[in-house]
Write an enzyme that holds these catalytic residues in place. Sequence first.
Site, short mmCIF file in Angstrom:
data_model
loop_
_atom_site.label_atom_id
_atom_site.label_comp_id
_atom_site.label_asym_id
_atom_site.label_seq_id
_atom_site.Cartn_x
_atom_site.Cartn_y
_atom_site.Cartn_z
N ARG A 52 0.83 -1.20 0.00
CA ARG A 52 0.00 0.00 0.00
C ARG A 52 0.87 1.25 0.00
O ARG A 52 0.60 2.22 -0.73
CB ARG A 52 -0.93 -0.01 1.21
CG ARG A 52 -1.94 -1.15 1.20
CD ARG A 52 -2.71 -1.26 2.49
NE ARG A 52 -1.85 -1.40 3.66
CZ ARG A 52 -2.16 -2.12 4.74
NH1 ARG A 52 -3.30 -2.77 4.80
NH2 ARG A 52 -1.33 -2.18 5.76
N GLY A 81 -5.08 -3.36 0.43
CA GLY A 81 -4.20 -4.50 0.17
C GLY A 81 -4.96 -5.81 0.14
O GLY A 81 -5.93 -6.00 0.87
N LYS A 156 -10.13 5.79 4.15
CA LYS A 156 -8.85 5.18 4.51
C LYS A 156 -8.49 5.70 5.89
O LYS A 156 -8.44 6.91 6.11
CB LYS A 156 -7.76 5.55 3.50
CG LYS A 156 -6.47 4.78 3.71
CD LYS A 156 -6.64 3.31 3.39
CE LYS A 156 -5.39 2.51 3.73
NZ LYS A 156 -5.54 1.09 3.40
N SER A 226 -11.03 1.17 5.28
CA SER A 226 -9.84 0.35 5.07
C SER A 226 -8.71 0.96 5.88
O SER A 226 -8.41 2.15 5.75
CB SER A 226 -9.48 0.33 3.58
OG SER A 226 -8.29 -0.39 3.35
N ARG A 323 -12.23 -11.66 1.39
CA ARG A 323 -12.06 -10.88 0.15
C ARG A 323 -12.16 -11.78 -1.08
O ARG A 323 -12.86 -11.48 -2.05
CB ARG A 323 -10.71 -10.15 0.17
CG ARG A 323 -10.71 -8.84 0.92
CD ARG A 323 -9.43 -8.06 0.64
NE ARG A 323 -8.23 -8.74 1.09
CZ ARG A 323 -7.64 -8.51 2.26
NH1 ARG A 323 -8.14 -7.62 3.10
NH2 ARG A 323 -6.53 -9.17 2.59
N GLN A 348 -19.96 -2.34 8.91
CA GLN A 348 -20.20 -2.02 7.50
C GLN A 348 -21.09 -3.11 6.93
O GLN A 348 -20.61 -4.15 6.49
CB GLN A 348 -18.87 -1.92 6.74
CG GLN A 348 -17.93 -0.87 7.30
CD GLN A 348 -16.48 -1.21 7.07
OE1 GLN A 348 -16.00 -1.15 5.93
NE2 GLN A 348 -15.76 -1.57 8.11
N PRO A 350 -24.52 -5.77 7.72
CA PRO A 350 -24.77 -6.74 8.80
C PRO A 350 -23.60 -7.70 8.95
O PRO A 350 -22.80 -7.87 8.03
CB PRO A 350 -26.05 -7.45 8.34
CG PRO A 350 -26.06 -7.28 6.85
CD PRO A 350 -25.43 -5.95 6.57
N GLY A 353 -21.87 -9.69 6.14
CA GLY A 353 -22.21 -9.11 4.84
C GLY A 353 -21.45 -7.82 4.63
O GLY A 353 -20.37 -7.60 5.19
#
Length: 363
Positions: A52, A81, A156, A226, A323, A348, A350, A353
Amino acid sequence: MPIAKVHRISASSPNDVSGLEAAIASGRIDPKGVIAVLGKTEGNGLVNDFSRGLATTALTLLFERHLPQAEAAQICLVMSGGTEGGMAPHWIVFERGKGEGGRSPALAIGRAHTLQLPYEQLGRLGEVDQVAAGVRAAMEDAGIADPADVHFVQIKCPLLTAQRIAEAEARGAAVATRDTLKSMSLSRAASALGAAVALGEIDRAAITEAQIGSDWSLWSGRASTSAGIELVNHEIVVLGMSKDWSGPLAIDHAVMRDGIDIEPVRAALQRLGLGAAGQLDPAQRNKMVALLAKAEASHDGRLRGHRHTMLDDSDIASTRHARGFVCGALAGLVGHAEIYVSGGAEHQGPDGGGPVAVIVDRG
């Protein structure tokens, strides 16, 4: 009247900015109008993911070749990332231009940078309040007055390192955690709650410090956060629809209730004119400019009644599993895997999710 432009550009490595450079050289991207760059880099997405920082440095040097240093510093660089599974590393460049005509309302973009967060406030109500103020500032920058017109907030946020913890403790301040990996989760959690407060999804007075990173009944349907080692403040990008903007681009959002809940995303695509009973065909796929999503392993270790082992794997962090898993589910819907999936969805969406945003070219 402002017009939003969004460019999705493939990357062969975390410091591969050749595609952006070529787009600038050809006149397709005007660096003076760039508001933000979101990047998926092939690191591990954890505390020591320096891909990153490498990406941020490469982008900064690129824009400093075309802009004064102070102007280049205003561009929000949000690096995420981890490109597990088939997820393709790429950049998403958000640009603001001017013009007349075109459809309205249209995609509107705003940004904000917060001040450095005192390390002892990370994961606490101080971070919630700082992010809420930052989201409101980004909405103002976008010219969006009604929070209902906001479809996605990309943030971020910072994390703690041993050095940052020592610095706070030298001042006599106590940090929320001395576990640097846990600090990523707490920072994402507090930032998401800050966005929820700014968007009117959660009453600030109803949030206690003990609920941050623990009470999964509190969540935002439009926040994506993130955490990274490469910054000490917050960089915030607000995406929404505004009648004061024109152009071919439009955005909508959905909330997945778990990692395989693609039907709300299909419904959002249909609202934007990309209706398909199965996978998008090539013509529709070309109209989908960007797909942004959050991913999280449910904390109860279950997925629709069946056990999953994402939380039990001592070799691979659960965010990495999530991810790749969510990217695969969404790729099956849209027909490619150049998808911006960010792991760690605390507050972010439920539990298990996460929110999803789709940007489509209606032209």
